[in-house]
Scaffold this motif. Structure first.
Motif, PDB file in Angstrom:
ATOM      1  N   ILE A   1       1.275   6.518  -6.938  1.00  0.00           N
ATOM      2  CA  ILE A   1       0.140   7.365  -7.319  1.00  0.00           C
ATOM      3  C   ILE A   1       0.503   8.832  -7.126  1.00  0.00           C
ATOM      4  O   ILE A   1       0.220   9.672  -7.983  1.00  0.00           O
ATOM      5  CB  ILE A   1      -1.125   6.999  -6.513  1.00  0.00           C
ATOM      6  CG1 ILE A   1      -1.631   5.613  -6.913  1.00  0.00           C
ATOM      7  CG2 ILE A   1      -2.225   8.036  -6.706  1.00  0.00           C
ATOM      8  CD1 ILE A   1      -2.735   5.071  -6.031  1.00  0.00           C
ATOM      9  N   ALA A   2       1.147   9.152  -6.010  1.00  0.00           N
ATOM     10  CA  ALA A   2       1.547  10.535  -5.735  1.00  0.00           C
ATOM     11  C   ALA A   2       2.493  11.047  -6.813  1.00  0.00           C
ATOM     12  O   ALA A   2       2.351  12.172  -7.297  1.00  0.00           O
ATOM     13  CB  ALA A   2       2.202  10.618  -4.366  1.00  0.00           C
TER      14      ALA A   2
ATOM     15  N   ASP B   1       1.227  15.249  -3.286  1.00  0.00           N
ATOM     16  CA  ASP B   1       1.892  14.658  -2.125  1.00  0.00           C
ATOM     17  C   ASP B   1       1.263  13.317  -1.760  1.00  0.00           C
ATOM     18  O   ASP B   1       0.192  12.970  -2.254  1.00  0.00           O
ATOM     19  CB  ASP B   1       1.871  15.626  -0.936  1.00  0.00           C
ATOM     20  CG  ASP B   1       0.456  15.976  -0.479  1.00  0.00           C
ATOM     21  OD1 ASP B   1      -0.493  15.577  -1.160  1.00  0.00           O
ATOM     22  OD2 ASP B   1       0.322  16.636   0.564  1.00  0.00           O
ATOM     23  N   LYS B   2       1.940  12.592  -0.894  1.00  0.00           N
ATOM     24  CA  LYS B   2       1.489  11.242  -0.524  1.00  0.00           C
ATOM     25  C   LYS B   2       0.169  11.276   0.240  1.00  0.00           C
ATOM     26  O   LYS B   2      -0.634  10.346   0.118  1.00  0.00           O
ATOM     27  CB  LYS B   2       2.562  10.527   0.292  1.00  0.00           C
ATOM     28  CG  LYS B   2       3.771  10.149  -0.524  1.00  0.00           C
ATOM     29  CD  LYS B   2       4.794   9.420   0.320  1.00  0.00           C
ATOM     30  CE  LYS B   2       6.023   9.109  -0.509  1.00  0.00           C
ATOM     31  NZ  LYS B   2       7.059   8.446   0.283  1.00  0.00           N
TER      32      LYS B   2
ATOM     33  N   ALA C   1      -6.997   9.722  -2.052  1.00  0.00           N
ATOM     34  CA  ALA C   1      -7.624   9.301  -3.311  1.00  0.00           C
ATOM     35  C   ALA C   1      -7.793   7.791  -3.350  1.00  0.00           C
ATOM     36  O   ALA C   1      -8.844   7.277  -3.751  1.00  0.00           O
ATOM     37  CB  ALA C   1      -6.781   9.765  -4.493  1.00  0.00           C
ATOM     38  N   LEU C   2      -6.772   7.054  -2.929  1.00  0.00           N
ATOM     39  CA  LEU C   2      -6.839   5.593  -2.907  1.00  0.00           C
ATOM     40  C   LEU C   2      -7.910   5.118  -1.929  1.00  0.00           C
ATOM     41  O   LEU C   2      -8.691   4.212  -2.236  1.00  0.00           O
ATOM     42  CB  LEU C   2      -5.480   4.998  -2.538  1.00  0.00           C
ATOM     43  CG  LEU C   2      -5.401   3.484  -2.482  1.00  0.00           C
ATOM     44  CD1 LEU C   2      -5.719   2.871  -3.845  1.00  0.00           C
ATOM     45  CD2 LEU C   2      -4.020   3.042  -2.020  1.00  0.00           C
TER      46      LEU C   2
ATOM     47  N   LYS D   1       0.835  -1.201   0.000  1.00  0.00           N
ATOM     48  CA  LYS D   1       0.000   0.000   0.000  1.00  0.00           C
ATOM     49  C   LYS D   1       0.869   1.251   0.000  1.00  0.00           C
ATOM     50  O   LYS D   1       0.596   2.208  -0.727  1.00  0.00           O
ATOM     51  CB  LYS D   1      -0.930  -0.001   1.216  1.00  0.00           C
ATOM     52  CG  LYS D   1      -1.859   1.193   1.243  1.00  0.00           C
ATOM     53  CD  LYS D   1      -2.802   1.152   2.422  1.00  0.00           C
ATOM     54  CE  LYS D   1      -3.696   2.373   2.420  1.00  0.00           C
ATOM     55  NZ  LYS D   1      -4.611   2.373   3.554  1.00  0.00           N
ATOM     56  N   THR D   2       1.952   1.237   0.784  1.00  0.00           N
ATOM     57  CA  THR D   2       2.852   2.386   0.845  1.00  0.00           C
ATOM     58  C   THR D   2       3.493   2.660  -0.509  1.00  0.00           C
ATOM     59  O   THR D   2       3.566   3.809  -0.952  1.00  0.00           O
ATOM     60  CB  THR D   2       3.951   2.142   1.909  1.00  0.00           C
ATOM     61  OG1 THR D   2       3.324   1.831   3.150  1.00  0.00           O
ATOM     62  CG2 THR D   2       4.834   3.353   2.074  1.00  0.00           C
ATOM     63  N   GLN D   3       3.939   1.595  -1.179  1.00  0.00           N
ATOM     64  CA  GLN D   3       4.545   1.753  -2.502  1.00  0.00           C
ATOM     65  C   GLN D   3       3.509   2.241  -3.515  1.00  0.00           C
ATOM     66  O   GLN D   3       3.821   3.068  -4.374  1.00  0.00           O
ATOM     67  CB  GLN D   3       5.147   0.430  -2.973  1.00  0.00           C
ATOM     68  CG  GLN D   3       6.350  -0.014  -2.170  1.00  0.00           C
ATOM     69  CD  GLN D   3       6.752  -1.456  -2.488  1.00  0.00           C
ATOM     70  OE1 GLN D   3       5.911  -2.289  -2.815  1.00  0.00           O
ATOM     71  NE2 GLN D   3       8.043  -1.739  -2.376  1.00  0.00           N
TER      72      GLN D   3
END
Length: 95
Positions: free
Chosen positions: A14-15, A21-22, A28-29, A7-9
């Protein structure tokens, strides 16, 4: 086979793609996940253009076998989430 994105990757990718920004990408996710979950749980379907269609399908009651004992048992009807992959994605993977 490559390891799936965490999820972090995914949020970082996406960012980067959005040029945001993340925190915005994570929101959004999360929003996308919420909309898909709500729609599919209600019996609808969601089409992600270029990716595929996510939908819920009902499975009828059926006989299944316990692999440990070999015993036949009746499994009640249930619902299962399915996804049909878009032709564009299949072609980009195979082409």
């Amino acid at each position: 086979m490559a390891k799936p994105l965490t999820k972090t990757q995914l949020v970082a990718a996406i960012a980067e793609e959005m040029g945001a920004d993340k925190k915005t990408a994570a929101a959004a996710l999360e929003a996308l996940t919420t909309v898909i979950t709500r729609e599919v749980a209600a019996g609808g379907a969601v089409t992600l253009p270029g990716v595929g269609k996510i939908y819920c399908r009902e499975r009828p009651e059926r006989m299944v076998r316990n692999p440990a004992t070999g015993e036949q048992i009746k499994k009640p009807a249930d619902k299962v989430v399915k996804m049909t992959i878009a032709k564009a994605l299949k072609d980009s993977v195979n082409g």
